[in-house]
Design an enzyme around this catalytic site. Structure first.
Site, PDB file in Angstrom:
ATOM      1  N   ASP A  89      -2.076  -2.536 -12.600  1.00 42.82           N
ATOM      2  CA  ASP A  89      -1.371  -2.125 -11.498  1.00 42.82           C
ATOM      3  C   ASP A  89      -1.995  -2.955 -10.211  1.00 42.82           C
ATOM      4  O   ASP A  89      -1.632  -2.728  -9.015  1.00 42.82           O
ATOM      5  CB  ASP A  89      -1.885  -0.932 -10.870  1.00 42.82           C
ATOM      6  CG  ASP A  89      -3.031  -0.340 -10.392  1.00 42.82           C
ATOM      7  OD1 ASP A  89      -3.935  -1.327 -10.673  1.00 42.82           O
ATOM      8  OD2 ASP A  89      -3.584   0.630  -9.823  1.00 42.82           O
ATOM      9  N   ILE A 147       0.697  -1.284  -0.043  1.00 43.42           N
ATOM     10  CA  ILE A 147      -0.078  -0.136  -0.274  1.00 43.42           C
ATOM     11  C   ILE A 147       0.886   1.231   0.025  1.00 43.42           C
ATOM     12  O   ILE A 147       1.920   1.370   0.777  1.00 43.42           O
ATOM     13  CB  ILE A 147      -0.890   0.008   1.279  1.00 43.42           C
ATOM     14  CG1 ILE A 147      -1.612  -1.292   1.302  1.00 43.42           C
ATOM     15  CG2 ILE A 147      -1.731   1.191   1.291  1.00 43.42           C
ATOM     16  CD1 ILE A 147      -2.598  -1.514   2.702  1.00 43.42           C
ATOM     17  N   GLY A 148       0.641   2.155  -0.905  1.00 39.78           N
ATOM     18  CA  GLY A 148       1.518   3.129  -0.930  1.00 39.78           C
ATOM     19  C   GLY A 148       2.853   3.246  -1.631  1.00 39.78           C
ATOM     20  O   GLY A 148       3.631   4.085  -1.634  1.00 39.78           O
ATOM     21  N   ALA A 149       3.002   2.105  -2.244  1.00 36.08           N
ATOM     22  CA  ALA A 149       4.362   1.869  -2.897  1.00 36.08           C
ATOM     23  C   ALA A 149       4.508   2.697  -4.320  1.00 36.08           C
ATOM     24  O   ALA A 149       5.660   2.992  -4.744  1.00 36.08           O
ATOM     25  CB  ALA A 149       4.551   0.251  -3.180  1.00 36.08           C
ATOM     26  N   THR A 180      -0.012   2.639  -8.934  1.00 36.58           N
ATOM     27  CA  THR A 180      -0.695   3.355 -10.043  1.00 36.58           C
ATOM     28  C   THR A 180      -0.189   4.608 -10.898  1.00 36.58           C
ATOM     29  O   THR A 180      -0.260   4.305 -12.130  1.00 36.58           O
ATOM     30  CB  THR A 180      -1.991   3.851  -9.141  1.00 36.58           C
ATOM     31  OG1 THR A 180      -2.697   2.826  -8.618  1.00 36.58           O
ATOM     32  CG2 THR A 180      -2.913   4.302 -10.441  1.00 36.58           C
ATOM     33  N   THR A 181       0.742   5.189 -10.142  1.00 36.88           N
ATOM     34  CA  THR A 181       1.512   5.941 -10.837  1.00 36.88           C
ATOM     35  C   THR A 181       2.270   5.522 -11.834  1.00 36.88           C
ATOM     36  O   THR A 181       2.514   5.995 -13.019  1.00 36.88           O
ATOM     37  CB  THR A 181       2.456   6.860  -9.762  1.00 36.88           C
ATOM     38  OG1 THR A 181       1.552   7.539  -8.841  1.00 36.88           O
ATOM     39  CG2 THR A 181       3.312   8.163 -10.603  1.00 36.88           C
TER      40      THR A 181
END
Length: 210
Positions: free
Chosen positions: A85, A12-14, A17-18
């Site tokens: 993703d 989570i937060g890695a 998606t970006t």
């Protein structure tokens, strides 16, 4: 492009998606993004994990299966590359952390029936970042229900991913994402693009960003 189906994974937060968005734009690829916002159990899970873990994981599995089945099986002659993703096996990894033994075993049986129906990725990009970096990213994106995720939960997820990657012969690029900035550092993005131009054996291959 050597790979038709590329999957990006990480905690989570890695930054999954970006990176997926940027790669899809670069390769003019079909993009599959996890629709986590549609899961009505997610905010409830963070408030009361014991009560809502099982419906949370069932909902995620059903939605991921539908999304991957629909999109992967559609033939698109103008877009030969697909980028996602998330890895469908993510269902099982999170369930292992979130569910008690009897619920996990039931969930695992359902997962095994569904999993074999899906196309598997040609290569997995795994973004590995320390927990403090994950927490920093989580605070920046400011989703209210994520703000109280404890460090030990993120560490458990991290450890589960690491064990999976080590035990399964998935062709994997393990990227040290401790200081990754794919959006504003062109060299970081170019490193990933260059890496996808190479052939790899099954198993883990480590990638350091400049």
């Amino acid at each position: 492009m050597k790979y038709n189906f590329i999957t990006i994974e990480g905690n989570i937060g890695a930054g999954k998606t970006t990176l997926a968005n940027l790669l899809a734009k670069h390769f003019d690829a079909r993009l599959i993004l996890e629709e986590f916002a549609d899961n009505p159990f997610l905010p409830k899970f963070y408030e009361n994990p014991g009560q809502y873990a099982f419906p949370l994981e069932l909902f995620f599995m059903a939605e991921r299966f539908k999304q991957l089945k629909d999109l992967i099986q559609q033939k698109d002659m103008f877009q030969q590359v697909t980028i996602s993703d998330y890895l469908f096996t993510k269902c099982l990894l999170f369930a292992k952390v979130n569910l008690p033994g009897d619920e996990y075993r039931l969930y695992q049986r359902l997962f095994e029936i569904i999993h074999q129906q899906l196309v598997q990725p040609d290569i997995l990009i795994y973004l590995h970042a320390p927990v403090n970096k994950l927490q920093e990213n989580i605070k920046k994106r400011a989703r209210p229900y994520e703000q109280k995720i404890p460090d030990n939960y993120l560490q458990n997820i991290q450890d589960t991913y690491t064990r999976y990657i080590k035990q399964h012969p998935v062709k994997t690029l393990v990227v040290d994402a401790s200081n990754a900035d794919f959006l504003y550092n062109p060299l970081h993005m170019q490193t990933i693009i260059d890496a996808l131009d190479k052939d790899y054996e099954d198993g883990q291959h480590y990638l350091q960003l400049p």
